[in-house]
Design a protein around this motif. Structure first.
Motif, PDB file in Angstrom:
ATOM      1  N   SER A   1      84.484  21.593 -81.264  1.00  0.00           N
ATOM      2  CA  SER A   1      83.189  20.985 -81.621  1.00  0.00           C
ATOM      3  C   SER A   1      83.320  19.468 -81.655  1.00  0.00           C
ATOM      4  O   SER A   1      82.439  18.751 -81.164  1.00  0.00           O
ATOM      5  CB  SER A   1      82.708  21.500 -82.975  1.00  0.00           C
ATOM      6  OG  SER A   1      82.447  22.867 -82.923  1.00  0.00           O
ATOM      7  N   PHE A   2      84.417  18.984 -82.227  1.00  0.00           N
ATOM      8  CA  PHE A   2      84.667  17.539 -82.260  1.00  0.00           C
ATOM      9  C   PHE A   2      84.813  16.996 -80.841  1.00  0.00           C
ATOM     10  O   PHE A   2      84.184  15.998 -80.476  1.00  0.00           O
ATOM     11  CB  PHE A   2      85.934  17.244 -83.081  1.00  0.00           C
ATOM     12  CG  PHE A   2      86.425  15.839 -82.944  1.00  0.00           C
ATOM     13  CD1 PHE A   2      85.804  14.809 -83.628  1.00  0.00           C
ATOM     14  CD2 PHE A   2      87.500  15.541 -82.120  1.00  0.00           C
ATOM     15  CE1 PHE A   2      86.244  13.499 -83.496  1.00  0.00           C
ATOM     16  CE2 PHE A   2      87.952  14.237 -81.986  1.00  0.00           C
ATOM     17  CZ  PHE A   2      87.310  13.217 -82.670  1.00  0.00           C
ATOM     18  N   ILE A   3      85.618  17.654 -80.034  1.00  0.00           N
ATOM     19  CA  ILE A   3      85.875  17.190 -78.665  1.00  0.00           C
ATOM     20  C   ILE A   3      84.593  17.175 -77.841  1.00  0.00           C
ATOM     21  O   ILE A   3      84.336  16.236 -77.086  1.00  0.00           O
ATOM     22  CB  ILE A   3      86.938  18.090 -77.993  1.00  0.00           C
ATOM     23  CG1 ILE A   3      88.279  17.959 -78.702  1.00  0.00           C
ATOM     24  CG2 ILE A   3      87.072  17.769 -76.506  1.00  0.00           C
ATOM     25  CD1 ILE A   3      89.281  19.039 -78.345  1.00  0.00           C
ATOM     26  N   HIS A   4      83.782  18.207 -77.993  1.00  0.00           N
ATOM     27  CA  HIS A   4      82.575  18.327 -77.179  1.00  0.00           C
ATOM     28  C   HIS A   4      81.496  17.315 -77.560  1.00  0.00           C
ATOM     29  O   HIS A   4      80.503  17.177 -76.827  1.00  0.00           O
ATOM     30  CB  HIS A   4      82.054  19.755 -77.221  1.00  0.00           C
ATOM     31  CG  HIS A   4      82.965  20.701 -76.500  1.00  0.00           C
ATOM     32  ND1 HIS A   4      83.029  22.041 -76.789  1.00  0.00           N
ATOM     33  CD2 HIS A   4      83.880  20.493 -75.513  1.00  0.00           C
ATOM     34  CE1 HIS A   4      83.923  22.618 -76.002  1.00  0.00           C
ATOM     35  NE2 HIS A   4      84.462  21.693 -75.227  1.00  0.00           N
ATOM     36  N   MET A   5      81.696  16.586 -78.657  1.00  0.00           N
ATOM     37  CA  MET A   5      80.788  15.484 -78.984  1.00  0.00           C
ATOM     38  C   MET A   5      80.751  14.469 -77.849  1.00  0.00           C
ATOM     39  O   MET A   5      79.734  13.841 -77.599  1.00  0.00           O
ATOM     40  CB  MET A   5      81.265  14.755 -80.254  1.00  0.00           C
ATOM     41  CG  MET A   5      80.459  15.011 -81.460  1.00  0.00           C
ATOM     42  SD  MET A   5      80.792  13.861 -82.818  1.00  0.00           S
ATOM     43  CE  MET A   5      82.447  13.288 -82.609  1.00  0.00           C
ATOM     44  N   LEU A   6      81.890  14.287 -77.177  1.00  0.00           N
ATOM     45  CA  LEU A   6      81.958  13.326 -76.072  1.00  0.00           C
ATOM     46  C   LEU A   6      81.008  13.724 -74.941  1.00  0.00           C
ATOM     47  O   LEU A   6      80.389  12.858 -74.321  1.00  0.00           O
ATOM     48  CB  LEU A   6      83.391  13.219 -75.548  1.00  0.00           C
ATOM     49  CG  LEU A   6      84.392  12.554 -76.489  1.00  0.00           C
ATOM     50  CD1 LEU A   6      85.819  12.837 -76.039  1.00  0.00           C
ATOM     51  CD2 LEU A   6      84.126  11.063 -76.578  1.00  0.00           C
ATOM     52  N   ILE A   7      80.899  15.022 -74.692  1.00  0.00           N
ATOM     53  CA  ILE A   7      79.985  15.508 -73.647  1.00  0.00           C
ATOM     54  C   ILE A   7      78.540  15.441 -74.147  1.00  0.00           C
ATOM     55  O   ILE A   7      77.658  14.949 -73.453  1.00  0.00           O
ATOM     56  CB  ILE A   7      80.336  16.958 -73.230  1.00  0.00           C
ATOM     57  CG1 ILE A   7      81.750  17.043 -72.669  1.00  0.00           C
ATOM     58  CG2 ILE A   7      79.298  17.510 -72.255  1.00  0.00           C
ATOM     59  CD1 ILE A   7      81.968  16.412 -71.331  1.00  0.00           C
ATOM     60  N   ALA A   8      78.312  15.929 -75.346  1.00  0.00           N
ATOM     61  CA  ALA A   8      76.950  15.981 -75.889  1.00  0.00           C
ATOM     62  C   ALA A   8      76.326  14.589 -75.987  1.00  0.00           C
ATOM     63  O   ALA A   8      75.118  14.429 -75.789  1.00  0.00           O
ATOM     64  CB  ALA A   8      76.953  16.656 -77.260  1.00  0.00           C
ATOM     65  N   ASN A   9      77.148  13.586 -76.290  1.00  0.00           N
ATOM     66  CA  ASN A   9      76.636  12.219 -76.484  1.00  0.00           C
ATOM     67  C   ASN A   9      77.013  11.287 -75.338  1.00  0.00           C
ATOM     68  O   ASN A   9      77.012  10.062 -75.500  1.00  0.00           O
ATOM     69  CB  ASN A   9      77.169  11.663 -77.805  1.00  0.00           C
ATOM     70  CG  ASN A   9      76.696  12.476 -78.978  1.00  0.00           C
ATOM     71  OD1 ASN A   9      75.541  12.857 -79.064  1.00  0.00           O
ATOM     72  ND2 ASN A   9      77.605  12.772 -79.895  1.00  0.00           N
ATOM     73  N   ARG A  10      77.325  11.841 -74.179  1.00  0.00           N
ATOM     74  CA  ARG A  10      77.860  11.050 -73.071  1.00  0.00           C
ATOM     75  C   ARG A  10      76.949   9.904 -72.634  1.00  0.00           C
ATOM     76  O   ARG A  10      77.422   8.816 -72.330  1.00  0.00           O
ATOM     77  CB  ARG A  10      78.208  11.945 -71.896  1.00  0.00           C
ATOM     78  CG  ARG A  10      77.035  12.634 -71.252  1.00  0.00           C
ATOM     79  CD  ARG A  10      77.470  13.714 -70.263  1.00  0.00           C
ATOM     80  NE  ARG A  10      76.346  14.441 -69.720  1.00  0.00           N
ATOM     81  CZ  ARG A  10      75.720  15.421 -70.338  1.00  0.00           C
ATOM     82  NH1 ARG A  10      76.110  15.812 -71.544  1.00  0.00           N
ATOM     83  NH2 ARG A  10      74.697  16.033 -69.774  1.00  0.00           N
ATOM     84  N   THR A  11      75.643  10.124 -72.607  1.00  0.00           N
ATOM     85  CA  THR A  11      74.731   9.068 -72.158  1.00  0.00           C
ATOM     86  C   THR A  11      74.793   7.874 -73.098  1.00  0.00           C
ATOM     87  O   THR A  11      74.953   6.727 -72.655  1.00  0.00           O
ATOM     88  CB  THR A  11      73.287   9.607 -72.052  1.00  0.00           C
ATOM     89  OG1 THR A  11      73.292  10.718 -71.152  1.00  0.00           O
ATOM     90  CG2 THR A  11      72.336   8.541 -71.557  1.00  0.00           C
ATOM     91  N   GLN A  12      74.707   8.139 -74.406  1.00  0.00           N
ATOM     92  CA  GLN A  12      74.778   7.049 -75.383  1.00  0.00           C
ATOM     93  C   GLN A  12      76.160   6.397 -75.365  1.00  0.00           C
ATOM     94  O   GLN A  12      76.270   5.171 -75.491  1.00  0.00           O
ATOM     95  CB  GLN A  12      74.471   7.556 -76.795  1.00  0.00           C
ATOM     96  CG  GLN A  12      73.085   8.117 -76.974  1.00  0.00           C
ATOM     97  CD  GLN A  12      73.061   9.629 -76.763  1.00  0.00           C
ATOM     98  OE1 GLN A  12      73.816  10.197 -75.971  1.00  0.00           O
ATOM     99  NE2 GLN A  12      72.166  10.300 -77.459  1.00  0.00           N
TER     100      GLN A  12
END
Length: 193
Positions: A84-95
């Protein structure tokens, strides 16, 4: 749901402006304009920009705690919670590609300014470090838990910096895949007899 208070709206808009433009570059006038209030009304809620910064840091701490608590409840295993922590990078990639990591960029800027609030901003990174350490311990990495947590935290911060520099979504996805592979390679010692 009750209407959002002017105080809370100021903090929300300041948080976004500090992230997107930087703390130093954001003025009272910028925040007042984003909220849609006069500067006089603004001063009724906050006397200094440092007061707003303190409220923004408190907001980020509260949101980070809530996010970590959510991951704790939702993830069935330490690996799932770490993902879940790692996937923050994908979820927030645009920002992230546009502005970097909101925590890392604020900590870096306040350190450059030698600002008194830098230590409080760093507490947000400590929340992540401590939570990741707890997850690594749950994997059975007792003596190495904090070192592994810091490695993962620094890796994710590096990905955010490079993603901002290169504006490359494929880079983010490749690094996330690398982190996932690294995590999968860690032995699960929690199930050992």
């Amino acid at each position: 749901m009750p209407a959002q208070s002017t105080h809370d709206l100021i903090v929300e808009k300041a948080d976004a402006l500090f992230y997107e433009s930087g703390f130093d570059a954001t003025s009272f006038a910028d925040i007042a304009a984003a909220v849609g209030i006069s500067r006089g009304n603004f001063y009724h809620h906050f006397k200094t920009k440092d007061d707003i910064l303190d409220a923004v840091i408190a907001r980020r701490m509260e949101r980070t705690r809530a996010m970590l608590d959510g991951w704790q409840v939702e993830g069935e295993s330490p690996r799932e919670r770490i993902l879940s922590f790692i996937h923050m990078l994908i979820a927030n990639r645009t920002q992230i590609m546009d502005f970097g990591c909101p925590v890392g960029t604020l900590c870096s800027e306040l350190a450059k300014l030698d600002h008194a609030a830098q230590g409080r901003a760093t507490e947000i990174l400590r929340l992540f470090r401590d939570w990741l350490t707890e997850q690594m311990r749950a994997l059975g990495a007792a003596d190495q838990a904090e070192a592994l947590a810091l490695h993962l935290l620094s890796w994710s911060q590096g990905v955010a910096v490079m993603a901002t520099a290169f504006k490359d979504e494929a880079f983010i996805r490749n690094e996330v895949a690398g982190i996932e592979h690294w995590l999968a390679s860690l032995p699960d010692l929690s199930q050992s007899p």
